[in-house]
Design an enzyme around this catalytic site. Structure first.
Site, PDB file in Angstrom:
ATOM      1  CE1 TYR A   1      -4.268  -1.498   5.600  1.00  0.00           C
ATOM      2  CE2 TYR A   1      -3.100   0.603   4.445  1.00  0.00           C
ATOM      3  CZ  TYR A   1      -3.927  -0.548   4.327  1.00  0.00           C
ATOM      4  OH  TYR A   1      -3.969  -0.945   2.882  1.00  0.00           O
TER       5      TYR A   1
ATOM      6  CB  SER B   1      -0.709   0.228   1.195  1.00  0.00           C
ATOM      7  OG  SER B   1      -1.539   1.347   1.336  1.00  0.00           O
TER       8      SER B   1
HETATM    9  N1  LIG Z   1      -8.651  -0.095  -0.789  1.00  0.00           N
HETATM   10  C1  LIG Z   1      -7.368   0.705  -0.721  1.00  0.00           C
HETATM   11  O1  LIG Z   1      -7.672   2.008  -0.792  1.00  0.00           O
HETATM   12  C2  LIG Z   1      -6.213  -0.135  -0.694  1.00  0.00           C
HETATM   13  C3  LIG Z   1      -5.059   0.498  -0.796  1.00  0.00           C
HETATM   14  C4  LIG Z   1      -3.713   0.217  -0.981  1.00  0.00           C
HETATM   15  C5  LIG Z   1      -3.817  -1.029  -0.544  1.00  0.00           C
HETATM   16  N2  LIG Z   1      -4.853  -1.991  -0.244  1.00  0.00           N
HETATM   17  C6  LIG Z   1      -4.647  -3.380   0.064  1.00  0.00           C
HETATM   18  O2  LIG Z   1      -5.622  -4.182  -0.772  1.00  0.00           O
HETATM   19  C7  LIG Z   1      -5.960  -5.349  -0.261  1.00  0.00           C
HETATM   20  C8  LIG Z   1      -6.998  -5.586  -0.733  1.00  0.00           C
HETATM   21  O3  LIG Z   1      -7.975  -4.765  -0.239  1.00  0.00           O
HETATM   22  P1  LIG Z   1      -9.419  -4.235  -0.851  1.00  0.00           P
HETATM   23  O4  LIG Z   1      -9.041  -2.808  -0.710  1.00  0.00           O
HETATM   24  O5  LIG Z   1      -9.397  -4.881  -2.217  1.00  0.00           O
HETATM   25  O6  LIG Z   1     -10.437  -4.674   0.240  1.00  0.00           O
HETATM   26  P2  LIG Z   1     -11.641  -5.685   0.190  1.00  0.00           P
HETATM   27  O7  LIG Z   1     -12.277  -5.703   1.593  1.00  0.00           O
HETATM   28  O8  LIG Z   1     -12.693  -5.080  -0.975  1.00  0.00           O
HETATM   29  O9  LIG Z   1     -11.109  -7.215  -0.261  1.00  0.00           O
HETATM   30  C9  LIG Z   1     -10.498  -7.757   0.742  1.00  0.00           C
HETATM   31  C10 LIG Z   1     -11.109  -9.287   0.631  1.00  0.00           C
HETATM   32  O10 LIG Z   1     -10.299 -10.076   1.863  1.00  0.00           O
HETATM   33  C11 LIG Z   1     -10.859 -10.636   2.295  1.00  0.00           C
HETATM   34  N3  LIG Z   1     -10.473 -10.752   3.501  1.00  0.00           N
HETATM   35  C12 LIG Z   1     -10.276 -10.052   4.902  1.00  0.00           C
HETATM   36  N4  LIG Z   1      -9.843 -10.657   5.790  1.00  0.00           N
HETATM   37  C13 LIG Z   1      -9.599 -11.980   5.440  1.00  0.00           C
HETATM   38  C14 LIG Z   1      -8.764 -12.969   6.022  1.00  0.00           C
HETATM   39  N5  LIG Z   1      -8.543 -12.853   7.334  1.00  0.00           N
HETATM   40  N6  LIG Z   1      -8.916 -14.276   5.664  1.00  0.00           N
HETATM   41  C15 LIG Z   1      -9.458 -14.538   4.409  1.00  0.00           C
HETATM   42  N7  LIG Z   1      -9.834 -13.376   3.559  1.00  0.00           N
HETATM   43  C16 LIG Z   1     -10.082 -12.286   4.286  1.00  0.00           C
HETATM   44  C17 LIG Z   1     -12.474 -10.151   2.497  1.00  0.00           C
HETATM   45  O11 LIG Z   1     -13.648 -10.826   2.725  1.00  0.00           O
HETATM   46  C18 LIG Z   1     -12.538  -9.559   1.249  1.00  0.00           C
HETATM   47  O12 LIG Z   1     -13.166 -10.142   0.296  1.00  0.00           O
HETATM   48  C19 LIG Z   1      -5.395  -5.335   1.183  1.00  0.00           C
HETATM   49  O13 LIG Z   1      -4.199  -6.017   1.532  1.00  0.00           O
HETATM   50  C20 LIG Z   1      -5.383  -3.691   1.396  1.00  0.00           C
HETATM   51  O14 LIG Z   1      -4.708  -3.371   2.522  1.00  0.00           O
HETATM   52  C21 LIG Z   1      -6.225  -1.241  -0.561  1.00  0.00           C
END
Ligand SMILES: NC(=O)c1ccc[n+]([C@@H]2O[C@H](COP(=O)([O-])OP(=O)(O)OC[C@H]3O[C@@H](n4cnc5c(N)ncnc54)[C@H](O)[C@@H]3O)[C@@H](O)[C@H]2O)c1
Length: 273
Positions: A156, A143
């Site tokens: 985070y 991230s």
């Molecule tokens: N959304 C943002 O702005 C952003 C920015 C930078 C990085 N990220 C990173 O991207 C990655 C994906 O996040 P996203 O934004 O797509 O979120 P999201 O919640 O839309 O998708 C994450 C998925 O992971 C699943 N999940 C969560 N905890 C879990 C666990 N313990 N075991 C199995 N599955 C689990 C959730 O059910 C969900 O389907 C994360 O690592 C997040 O930190 C997100």
């Protein structure tokens, strides 16, 4: 298209957001995919959508057994594993240190870092033998919070800075057998959720007011990318042919946050107009 033809990838958290976009893209590029996802409804809907190109395991990345089951599923169902994508994650909704009520921070730390950091390490360990066999690679979703302040609160930010260390250390340890890299996306409107420990498990970035405007306002590219726009670097890193010399790298795909400078923060001129 077709950079990942006949490859097999395991993607954690593939049921929504960035993980779901990665599932789409990896399948488009010719791969078969296994998803480890804790939300059973999301796992079901993946099966309905992608049929025989996908297998799902309902489980939690914080469980070593669930990670092993996902790797075994890849090998049994598709015969191999080429790429492990440690993507599942949760957020702290920017909660600053001063707003934690005493011992709450301990439970919140354990919950968030268990998923964001330990989950990736457990998956990496579970996938290791299969990846050595295939001369495959690991990709960690970092991230902008892995490099800069203010992309989250201290929990985070600690977790994502920690993942940068994990990528670098594992790349050092696992070469020449397995390449280990990361992708550090900027913000995107997804269902990224919070923590039971802070009563934010049901909150989501999707409903956070002003989120997209915030992202547009702080990046030189003045955009709020959708999850599919972040997938290209994952395909590159997963591709043996195109990323053969790449290990220990974290690709920043954050709209230029690191070069935004002072003018952008102060609302500098929008040259795109
Ligand atoms: N959304 C943002 O702005 C952003 C920015 C930078 C990085 N990220 C990173 O991207 C990655 C994906 O996040 P996203 O934004 O797509 O979120 P999201 O919640 O839309 O998708 C994450 C998925 O992971 C699943 N999940 C969560 N905890 C879990 C666990 N313990 N075991 C199995 N599955 C689990 C959730 O059910 C969900 O389907 C994360 O690592 C997040 O930190 C997100």
């Amino acid at each position: 298209m077709g950079w990942l033809k006949d490859d097999v990838a395991l993607i954690t958290g593939g049921g929504a957001g960035l993980g779901l976009a990665l599932v789409h893209r990896f399948i488009d590029e010719g791969a078969s995919v296994v998803v480890l996802e804790r939300d059973a409804n999301r796992a079901d809907s993946l099966k309905r959508k992608f049929g025989e190109k996908i297998e799902t395991v309902v489980g939690d990345v914080t469980s070593y057994e669930d990670n092993v089951k996902a790797v075994e599923t890849a090998v049994e169902r598709f015969g191999r594993l080429d790429t492990f994508v440690a993507n599942a994650g949760v957020f702290d909704f920017f909660k600053p240190l001063s707003e934690f009520e005493g011992p709450e921070i301990s439970a919140a730390f354990d919950e968030l870092l268990s998923i964001n950091v330990k989950g990736g390490l457990l998956g990496a360990r579970a996938a290791l033998d299969a990846l050595i066999k295939s001369k495959g690679s690991m990709i960690f979703t970092v991230s902008n919070a892995g490099f800069y302040t203010g992309g989250g609160g201290p929990l985070y930010t600690a977790s994502k800075h920690g993942l940068v260390g994990v990528v670098r250390q594992l790349a050092h340890e696992l070469g020449p057998k397995v390449r280990v890299n990361g992708v550090a996306p900027g913000g995107m409107r997804t269902s990224l959720s919070g923590l039971k420990a802070t009563n934010t498990a049901d909150e989501s970035l999707e409903t956070m007011e002003g989120f997209e405007e915030l992202i547009i306002g702080i990046t030189p590219l003045r955009m709020s990318p959708t999850p599919d726009q972040y997938c290209g670097p994952y395909v590159l890193l997963a591709s043996r042919e195109n990323a053969a010399p790449m290990t220990g790298v974290v690709i920043n795909t954050d709209g230029g946050l690191g070069v935004r400078g002072i003018m952008n923060v102060c609302g500098g001129e929008d040259l795109s107009a």
